[in-house]
Design a protein around this motif. Structure first.
Motif, short mmCIF file in Angstrom:
data_model
loop_
_atom_site.label_atom_id
_atom_site.label_comp_id
_atom_site.label_asym_id
_atom_site.label_seq_id
_atom_site.Cartn_x
_atom_site.Cartn_y
_atom_site.Cartn_z
N VAL A 1 12.51 17.13 66.39
CA VAL A 1 11.88 16.16 67.29
C VAL A 1 11.49 14.91 66.50
O VAL A 1 11.65 13.78 66.96
N THR A 2 10.97 15.12 65.28
CA THR A 2 10.57 13.99 64.43
C THR A 2 11.78 13.12 64.09
O THR A 2 11.70 11.88 64.15
N LEU A 3 12.88 13.76 63.74
CA LEU A 3 14.10 13.01 63.40
C LEU A 3 14.55 12.18 64.60
O LEU A 3 14.89 10.99 64.45
N LYS A 4 14.53 12.76 65.77
CA LYS A 4 14.96 12.04 66.97
C LYS A 4 14.02 10.86 67.25
O LYS A 4 14.48 9.77 67.62
N ALA A 5 12.73 11.07 67.05
CA ALA A 5 11.75 9.99 67.27
C ALA A 5 11.99 8.84 66.29
O ALA A 5 11.95 7.66 66.68
N LEU A 6 12.24 9.18 65.03
CA LEU A 6 12.49 8.14 64.03
C LEU A 6 13.77 7.37 64.33
O LEU A 6 13.81 6.15 64.22
N ARG A 7 14.79 8.07 64.73
CA ARG A 7 16.06 7.43 65.06
C ARG A 7 15.92 6.48 66.24
O ARG A 7 16.57 5.42 66.28
N ARG A 8 15.08 6.85 67.19
CA ARG A 8 14.93 6.04 68.41
C ARG A 8 13.81 5.01 68.28
O ARG A 8 13.58 4.23 69.21
N GLY A 9 13.12 5.02 67.16
CA GLY A 9 12.06 4.05 66.95
C GLY A 9 10.84 4.30 67.81
O GLY A 9 10.10 3.37 68.15
N VAL A 10 10.61 5.55 68.18
CA VAL A 10 9.43 5.90 68.99
C VAL A 10 8.17 5.76 68.14
O VAL A 10 8.13 6.19 66.98
N ASP A 11 7.15 5.17 68.71
CA ASP A 11 5.86 5.02 68.03
C ASP A 11 5.26 6.41 67.82
O ASP A 11 4.96 7.12 68.79
N LEU A 12 5.05 6.80 66.57
CA LEU A 12 4.53 8.13 66.28
C LEU A 12 3.07 8.29 66.67
O LEU A 12 2.52 9.40 66.62
N ASN A 13 2.43 7.20 67.06
CA ASN A 13 1.05 7.28 67.55
C ASN A 13 1.00 7.37 69.08
O ASN A 13 -0.08 7.45 69.65
N ASP A 14 2.16 7.34 69.71
CA ASP A 14 2.24 7.40 71.17
C ASP A 14 2.49 8.86 71.59
O ASP A 14 3.63 9.32 71.68
N ALA A 15 1.41 9.58 71.84
CA ALA A 15 1.51 11.00 72.16
C ALA A 15 2.34 11.25 73.42
O ALA A 15 3.13 12.20 73.48
N ALA A 16 2.16 10.41 74.42
CA ALA A 16 2.89 10.59 75.68
C ALA A 16 4.39 10.44 75.47
O ALA A 16 5.19 11.22 76.00
N ALA A 17 4.78 9.44 74.68
CA ALA A 17 6.20 9.20 74.42
C ALA A 17 6.81 10.35 73.62
O ALA A 17 7.94 10.79 73.90
N LEU A 18 6.07 10.87 72.65
CA LEU A 18 6.57 11.98 71.84
C LEU A 18 6.69 13.25 72.67
O LEU A 18 7.65 14.03 72.51
N THR A 19 5.74 13.46 73.57
CA THR A 19 5.79 14.64 74.44
C THR A 19 7.00 14.58 75.35
O THR A 19 7.72 15.58 75.53
N GLU A 20 7.25 13.41 75.93
CA GLU A 20 8.41 13.25 76.81
C GLU A 20 9.71 13.43 76.03
O GLU A 20 10.67 14.01 76.53
N LEU A 21 9.71 12.93 74.80
CA LEU A 21 10.88 13.06 73.95
C LEU A 21 11.17 14.55 73.68
O LEU A 21 12.31 15.00 73.78
N ALA A 22 10.11 15.30 73.36
CA ALA A 22 10.27 16.73 73.07
C ALA A 22 10.79 17.47 74.30
O ALA A 22 11.66 18.35 74.21
N ARG A 23 10.28 17.09 75.47
CA ARG A 23 10.68 17.75 76.72
C ARG A 23 12.17 17.52 76.99
O ARG A 23 12.86 18.40 77.54
N ALA A 24 12.67 16.36 76.61
CA ALA A 24 14.06 16.01 76.90
C ALA A 24 15.01 16.35 75.76
O ALA A 24 16.17 15.94 75.76
N THR A 25 14.50 17.09 74.76
CA THR A 25 15.31 17.41 73.58
C THR A 25 15.79 18.86 73.59
O THR A 25 15.01 19.78 73.85
N ASN A 26 17.06 19.04 73.30
CA ASN A 26 17.64 20.38 73.23
C ASN A 26 17.79 20.77 71.76
O ASN A 26 18.53 20.11 71.02
N ILE A 27 17.07 21.81 71.36
CA ILE A 27 17.12 22.27 69.97
C ILE A 27 17.64 23.70 69.96
O ILE A 27 17.12 24.56 70.65
N GLN A 28 18.67 23.93 69.16
CA GLN A 28 19.24 25.27 69.03
C GLN A 28 19.20 25.70 67.57
O GLN A 28 19.55 24.92 66.68
#
Length: 222
Positions: free
Chosen positions: A42-69
């Motif tokens: 999730v962290t890698l995806k956030a960094l790649r997309r330039g998501v603000d790591l202080n934005d809890a809502a954005a990170l939560t939505e990112l995690a929800r939409a992420t498929n990890i296997q």
């Protein structure tokens, strides 16, 4: 050992949890689940997309939409939305940022739910920071693996050097100490040993010695 085995291994960064858990899993025929890899993905995806790591809502939505296997094997493969990121999630940048992402309540809620689903399907050994306290509080056995910050920094520096990264050992020790503080003082699922966990300080011990200690304990107590 009886069926429905569920083993939790917690501990701070660089304690060798993943290496030990993989070997124990192989020896006992259990599925190994690396929860840290999920937060790293999730962290890698956030960094790649330039998501603000202080934005809890954005990170939560990112995690929800992420498929990890997590694909079992001698070398567990981590797929992020279908892409093999097994090596990418171990980069220094991800390592520096993952504890921030892992401290977001919404992200933890989503990933913990997925981790419990995996553990409900088969016998597992799972490592992380809150497995015995939050993810699997009723685990068959719980271990808390630790080592001095200096020892953990030496291990991490060796791993990173083998991958071609230049490492400042003094800076790495400081980084590990800071991460320990963040992980143990976060409001959501802080890093603490479960009350019924077996605490193992691996400073000065080889990986095989730690693995044998865990398996010996399991054989005597399960």
């Amino acid at each position: 050992m009886s069926q429905r085995v569920c083993i939790a291994i917690d501990g701070p960064a660089g304690a060798g949890k993943s290496t030990v858990a993989k070997l124990v899993a192989h020896r006992l025929g259990l599925l190994y689940i690396d929860t840290g890899a999920m937060y790293r993905a999730v962290t890698l995806k956030a960094l790649r997309r330039g998501v603000d790591l202080n934005d809890a809502a954005a990170l939560t939505e990112l995690a929800r939409a992420t498929n990890i296997q997590l694909i079992p094997g001698v070398r567990q493969t981590v797929l992020l939305d279908g892409e093999d990121v097994t090596e990418a999630i171990r980069s220094p940048e991800v390592t520096r940022c993952v504890s921030v992402v892992a401290g977001v309540a919404g992200v933890r809620e989503i990933l913990v739910d997925r981790q419990r689903q995996m553990a409900g399907e088969t016998d597992v050994i799972m490592d992380g920071r809150d497995i015995g306290t939050v993810v699997l509080p009723h685990a068959t056995a719980k271990f808390f693996l630790t080592a001095s910050a200096e020892e953990r920094a030496r291990r991490r520096a060796k791993e990173m050097a083998e991958k071609g990264y230049t490492v400042d050992i003094t800076g790495l020790i400081k980084e590990i100490q800071e991460r320990d503080y963040r992980d143990s003082h976060r409001k959501v699922s802080p890093l603490v040993p479960a009350a019924d966990a077996v605490i193992l300080d691996s400073s000065g011990m080889t990986v095989d010695e730690v693995v044998n200690r865990i398996i010996s304990w399991l054989e005597k107590n399960q």
